[in-house]
Design a protein around this motif. Structure first.
Motif, mmCIF file in Angstrom:
data_model
loop_
_atom_site.group_PDB
_atom_site.id
_atom_site.type_symbol
_atom_site.label_atom_id
_atom_site.label_comp_id
_atom_site.label_asym_id
_atom_site.label_seq_id
_atom_site.Cartn_x
_atom_site.Cartn_y
_atom_site.Cartn_z
ATOM 1 N N GLU A 181 -36.823 98.905 -57.286
ATOM 2 C CA GLU A 181 -37.789 98.296 -58.197
ATOM 3 C C GLU A 181 -38.613 97.261 -57.452
ATOM 4 O O GLU A 181 -38.058 96.412 -56.757
ATOM 5 N N GLN A 182 -39.924 97.369 -57.589
ATOM 6 C CA GLN A 182 -40.843 96.403 -57.009
ATOM 7 C C GLN A 182 -41.860 96.051 -58.084
ATOM 8 O O GLN A 182 -42.723 96.868 -58.412
ATOM 9 N N GLY A 183 -41.712 94.864 -58.624
ATOM 10 C CA GLY A 183 -42.589 94.459 -59.721
ATOM 11 C C GLY A 183 -42.363 95.338 -60.931
ATOM 12 O O GLY A 183 -41.240 95.525 -61.382
ATOM 13 N N ARG A 184 -43.438 95.912 -61.435
ATOM 14 C CA ARG A 184 -43.350 96.786 -62.616
ATOM 15 C C ARG A 184 -43.047 98.229 -62.276
ATOM 16 O O ARG A 184 -42.955 99.071 -63.159
ATOM 17 N N PHE A 185 -42.926 98.518 -60.993
ATOM 18 C CA PHE A 185 -42.766 99.900 -60.566
ATOM 19 C C PHE A 185 -41.389 100.162 -59.978
ATOM 20 O O PHE A 185 -40.724 99.267 -59.479
ATOM 21 N N CYS A 186 -40.987 101.423 -60.030
ATOM 22 C CA CYS A 186 -39.717 101.874 -59.482
ATOM 23 C C CYS A 186 -40.030 103.123 -58.656
ATOM 24 O O CYS A 186 -40.861 103.947 -59.053
ATOM 25 N N ARG B 58 -43.462 103.824 -63.430
ATOM 26 C CA ARG B 58 -43.155 102.710 -64.322
ATOM 27 C C ARG B 58 -41.829 102.911 -65.034
ATOM 28 O O ARG B 58 -41.198 101.956 -65.440
ATOM 29 N N ARG C 197 -37.934 104.007 -64.889
ATOM 30 C CA ARG C 197 -36.810 104.220 -63.969
ATOM 31 C C ARG C 197 -36.292 105.657 -64.059
ATOM 32 O O ARG C 197 -35.889 106.240 -63.063
#
Length: 54
Positions: A19-24, A38, A40
């Motif tokens: 996970e990096q910020g709002r993204f996976c 966005r 998971r």
């Protein structure tokens, strides 16, 4: 802070989701990287598909 979630697909392809910020995104020890997602669940599905050769 990045969070990791390991998905065991096979001995040759050990994948994790990061996970990096709002993204996976999914990554593999072979060097493969999936697209940033966005959800998971979609990143996990990418990781499972990669481990199955798809």
């Amino acid at each position: 802070m990045a969070q990791h979630d390991e998905v065991d697909t096979s001995a040759e392809h050990r994948t994790t989701t990061i996970e990096q910020g709002r993204f996976c995104m999914a990554r593999c020890i072979c060097g493969w990287r999936g697209p940033a997602r966005r959800a998971r669940s979609l990143a996990r599905a990418d990781a499972e598909g990669h481990g199955q050769g798809g």
